[in-house]
Design an enzyme around this catalytic site. Structure first.
Site, mmCIF file in Angstrom:
data_model
loop_
_atom_site.group_PDB
_atom_site.id
_atom_site.type_symbol
_atom_site.label_atom_id
_atom_site.label_comp_id
_atom_site.label_asym_id
_atom_site.label_seq_id
_atom_site.Cartn_x
_atom_site.Cartn_y
_atom_site.Cartn_z
ATOM 1 N N TYR A 143 -5.056 -6.370 -8.972
ATOM 2 C CA TYR A 143 -4.898 -7.136 -7.733
ATOM 3 C C TYR A 143 -5.757 -6.489 -6.653
ATOM 4 O O TYR A 143 -5.720 -5.262 -6.480
ATOM 5 C CB TYR A 143 -3.427 -7.137 -7.298
ATOM 6 N N ASP A 237 -11.340 -0.030 -6.203
ATOM 7 C CA ASP A 237 -10.304 -0.401 -5.246
ATOM 8 C C ASP A 237 -9.243 0.683 -5.283
ATOM 9 O O ASP A 237 -8.377 0.711 -6.154
ATOM 10 C CB ASP A 237 -9.727 -1.772 -5.625
ATOM 11 N N LYS A 265 -3.482 1.107 2.931
ATOM 12 C CA LYS A 265 -2.164 1.717 2.781
ATOM 13 C C LYS A 265 -2.060 3.109 3.429
ATOM 14 O O LYS A 265 -1.874 3.206 4.629
ATOM 15 C CB LYS A 265 -1.771 1.739 1.302
HETATM 16 C C1 LIG Z 1 -5.086 -2.293 -5.226
HETATM 17 C C2 LIG Z 1 -4.902 -3.193 -4.046
HETATM 18 N N1 LIG Z 1 -5.972 -3.702 -3.446
HETATM 19 C C3 LIG Z 1 -5.879 -4.504 -2.364
HETATM 20 C C4 LIG Z 1 -4.636 -4.836 -1.852
HETATM 21 C C5 LIG Z 1 -4.532 -5.724 -0.662
HETATM 22 O O1 LIG Z 1 -4.130 -4.982 0.435
HETATM 23 P P1 LIG Z 1 -3.436 -5.706 1.696
HETATM 24 O O2 LIG Z 1 -2.101 -6.169 1.215
HETATM 25 O O3 LIG Z 1 -3.386 -4.617 2.720
HETATM 26 O O4 LIG Z 1 -4.320 -6.820 2.098
HETATM 27 C C6 LIG Z 1 -3.494 -4.317 -2.449
HETATM 28 C C7 LIG Z 1 -2.157 -4.669 -1.922
HETATM 29 O O5 LIG Z 1 -1.141 -4.340 -2.465
HETATM 30 C C8 LIG Z 1 -3.617 -3.491 -3.582
HETATM 31 O O6 LIG Z 1 -2.551 -2.985 -4.198
#
Ligand SMILES: Cc1ncc(COP(=O)(O)O)c(C=O)c1O
Length: 427
Positions: A143, A237, A265
């Site tokens: 994700y 990511d 985060k």
């Molecule tokens: C690995 C990863 N990338 C991107 C995101 C997206 O982040 P946001 O919810 O701050 O938009 C998340 C959200 O949980 C994530 O776990």
């Protein structure tokens, strides 16, 4: 007794879709009504009915130091007195960026944004501009936020609700994203070789949105090598793993580097911050240095940056030793409870990220994760919340251990799990 939470849910449901502002919060995958939380301190949260829980959601990862760490709170209060935002450069953006750069040698330059979604979206825009190619490759069940092109075979809430390919994503946009199974280098190589040539491969170096799935030995190195052979960029990511599995994220843990890195985060300490960083020549493609447009009213917000800086200050080497100790104790206790109860379940963990999967003995990709017994997880979840432990309300998520979890919290969690595993066995 959760009457006050029920009341809030009724009010919320009248005004917000599903009564929530982010889908997984609605507990649809596990049944029951979500608790409305009013306070957090250390490893605990309190709901509007006055119940308290040991918390492993940790705001979905940012709260590596637990809820309301005093140093972070006082610095945020202090910063607020000077103003909540200026729409002009401010010193804390520079301080936070420098801290990030020190932790990630692959990040020569970076841009602060306000969410992980923006970070990944921007990373792909940079990669497309740099390579003058349009196709990107992602891994099944990873994700990367909710931008159109990345909501293809996505994990986390999208997987939880059975909509890994969201409605509303234009076919033409989704069609620019190819998907291959995690931990499968042969499939990646085949996709990299296909036409049109790809701009980038984006991945969670440790998958944490299909539950926790570690990269197999050699997988990440293989990804980097295979990408570079065909002129594609590697985007890690690290929105979850950055500053969590090590200060320098999965890149430090596995001794590997990406061309572009996405963060979020923890770097905001619970306030909205994201970042995209990497090679200077790539970041310099961003406006105003280059032709790739990206902007944000609240980007680099001084209060959010303060929370991030103060949180990063707490992440000294000893903090990672403590996180490992606590998380290892939790894993060992859960494994022992599974064995004692004779439950069909397994625990997968990397550092302070952990998932208890039901109905399988190993998960190495999203098809393994989908084969899990989500019904058993739902029963387990409900038995745990009734025993004062707040878990992420889906089989496809990571539990986040924090520095605030004490041995007594771990013991209480394991004792609750022993009973909850029995409850999970009885449909
Ligand atoms: C690995 C990863 N990338 C991107 C995101 C997206 O982040 P946001 O919810 O701050 O938009 C998340 C959200 O949980 C994530 O776990």
């Amino acid at each position: 007794m959760r009457d006050a939470s029920k009341n809030y849910l009724m009010r919320a449901a009248r005004i917000a879709p599903g009564g929530v502002n982010s889908p997984v919060r609605a507990w649809r995958a596990v049944g029951g009504d979500p608790i409305f939380v009013v306070r957090g301190e250390g490893a605990r949260i309190w709901d509007v009915d006055g119940n308290t829980y040991v918390d492993y959601v940790s705001a979905w990862g940012p709260l590596i130091a637990g809820h309301a760490p005093p140093g972070v709170v006082s610095s945020v209060v202090e910063a607020t007195r000077c103003g909540t935002g200026f729409g002009a450069p401010s010193p804390r953006e520079v301080d936070l960026a420098e801290q990030i750069q020190l932790a990630f040698p692959s990040i020569e330059k970076l841009r602060l944004v306000t969410s992980g979604t923006e970070a990944t979206m921007t990373a792909l825009r940079i990669a497309r501009a740099a390579t003058r190619r349009e196709r990107v490759i992602k891994f099944d069940g990873c994700y990367h936020g909710h931008s159109d092109g990345l909501l293809v075979r996505a994990g986390s809430g999208a997987a939880t609700f059975g909509i890994p390919d969201s409605a509303g994503v234009p076919t033409a946009v989704g069609g620019l994203t190819s998907v291959v199974p995690f931990n499968d280098l042969a499939a990646l190589r085949a996709s990299l070789a296909a036409d049109p040539p790809p701009a980038a491969v984006i991945l969670e170096p440790i998958a944490a949105n299909m539950g926790v799935v570690a990269p197999e030995p050699g997988f990440l190195e293989g990804v980097v090598r295979a990408c570079h052979e065909v002129g594609a960029l590697v985007v890690f990511d690290e929105v979850i793993t950055g500053f969590r599995v090590a200060r320098g994220g999965a890149q430090e843990l596995y001794g590997i580097t990406a061309d572009l890195t996405c963060l979020g985060k923890i770097i905001g300490g619970g306030l909205p911050v994201g970042a995209v960083g990497g090679r200077a020549d790539l970041l310099d493609l961003l406006a105003p240095s280059g032709p790739v447009y990206q902007a944000g009213t609240l980007a680099g917000n001084p209060i959010a940056c303060t929370a991030g800086i103060e949180t990063l200050k707490l992440l000294v080497p000893d903090a990672y030793r403590r996180l490992e100790e606590t998380s290892a104790a939790l894993e060992a206790g859960l494994r022992a409870a599974i064995a004692d109860v004779g439950a069909c379940a397994c625990v997968q963990r990397v550092g302070s990220l952990l998932t208890l999967f039901f109905g399988v003995d190993r998960v190495r990709d999203f098809s393994d994760a989908r084969a899990c017994d989500a019904g058993a997880f739902a029963r387990f979840f409900r038995a745990m919340i009734d025993r004062g432990v707040n878990l992420p309300p889906s089989q496809f998520e990571a539990w986040f251990v924090s520095l605030a979890h004490e041995p007594a919290d771990v013991d209480a969690t394991i004792a609750a799990a022993r009973e909850a595993l029995r409850a999970a066995e009885e449909p």
